[in-house]
Scaffold this active site. Sequence first.
Site, short mmCIF file in Angstrom:
data_model
loop_
_atom_site.label_atom_id
_atom_site.label_comp_id
_atom_site.label_asym_id
_atom_site.label_seq_id
_atom_site.Cartn_x
_atom_site.Cartn_y
_atom_site.Cartn_z
N CYS A 54 0.82 -1.10 0.13
CA CYS A 54 -0.03 -0.06 -0.12
C CYS A 54 0.92 1.34 0.06
O CYS A 54 1.67 1.39 1.01
CB CYS A 54 -0.96 0.06 1.25
SG CYS A 54 -1.79 1.56 1.89
N CYS A 57 0.09 3.67 2.90
CA CYS A 57 0.70 3.46 4.07
C CYS A 57 2.01 3.64 4.09
O CYS A 57 2.51 4.08 5.64
CB CYS A 57 0.55 1.65 4.17
SG CYS A 57 -1.17 1.16 4.07
#
Length: 426
Positions: A54, A57
Amino acid sequence: MLVKKFLILILCCLGTLTSRAEGINFFNGNLQDALKKAKSENKLVFVDFMATWCGPCKTLATKVFPDKEIGDYFNARFVCVQIDVDKEKDLARKYRIQAMPTLVFMDNNGKAVTRVTGAASKTRLLQKAKEATGELPSFDELWNMHKKNKNDVNVMQQILHEAPYIIQERRGQGWEARVKKIFEQYMQTKPREDLLNPTDFTIIMGYSEMEKNNEHVEFVISHLNDYLKIMPFRRVANPMFSYTMSLINKLAKENDLDYKKEIARADGDMKVIFDSLRHSTYSPVEFLTILGDAYNALYGHKDQATYVQLIDNYLTRTGDNVMLQEYQSFISDLLAATKGDLSDDAARTVLKWLNAYLTLGQKAGEQLQPQNLFWYYLTSGDCLVTLKEITKAKEAYTQAYMLSMQSGNPNLQAQVKQKLDAINEK
């Protein structure tokens, strides 16, 4: 539209990179152990539901979590733990994690108190943490306060600052219309001299309708120098660029020739902002004129030939300084306005632009992201079909189909398969 515009304004800065040792100290263990530790220390629990693949993230991990102020606040009040959703699928389902990152604030019994989805800024993350600890009121608490005293401008300001996130989370519940009324009331109630602060600048630029002579935006423009004294230049300039350029494009598309008056303001009452807009080839007014005239031709006059000529001249003169996003934007606008019904000349030019896009994307050993390659092959296939180069079109669609299979997205797969089936029938 309101949500997207506002979020762009307030998520434009994600904090500075600092030492990991100064930031959040994540607990080395599972959620159950983190809850036990929180109970023993009389703390809450902060959970970062993340994934190794991600991108947002990683942004949080490198630009927000290491911040000293974040670390000081969170380490003192929360047991912080990271959960990889690919390894803890049951937990992800339990807490209804549908996008990464999702940041959940819990009590020490594991009950979610509040949450944030996406790569939150430092300011946003601190605000939600303070809501979880009770230091700041939640949106629902603010709304109840507003119902009790509808003229409290401080409460209205807090609601307007928080509302875009709530609208996004509670789609279909009528919040956008309610918040719009709050904004109108706020602007009627609050004295103009009290609007000269960063929060109200963001509110005005986030909620104001995109229209000529919008009184709220005109107030900002007439006080640009005042805002520039109390805010970083880019925090003022970027929203003004975005609003003005979008308004010019909107008017040009509607064949409202007042788009030319808006362009002239870049050398008038907005000169202090637009003088910082550096282009390798064009002055700000020249750049805005090219775009305005191009969109006016394409949408206002349905003249794809003039649009293609203006944009092609722009791309040629700009040369190596063209950005990838510009190619995508220009091509996507052309396809959207014509619904894919390109002339042969336009299709040939778009193929030229696509090849330049691919070359630029692969320059210096860089690789385009799979989604960008998918778009490249799919759009190339469409242009080749227009030119009746069926064999080459099949090759392009096949490449797009392979990328759609890798993505695991059935909608993309169906989209390409439909195109392949259509040309196989010819």
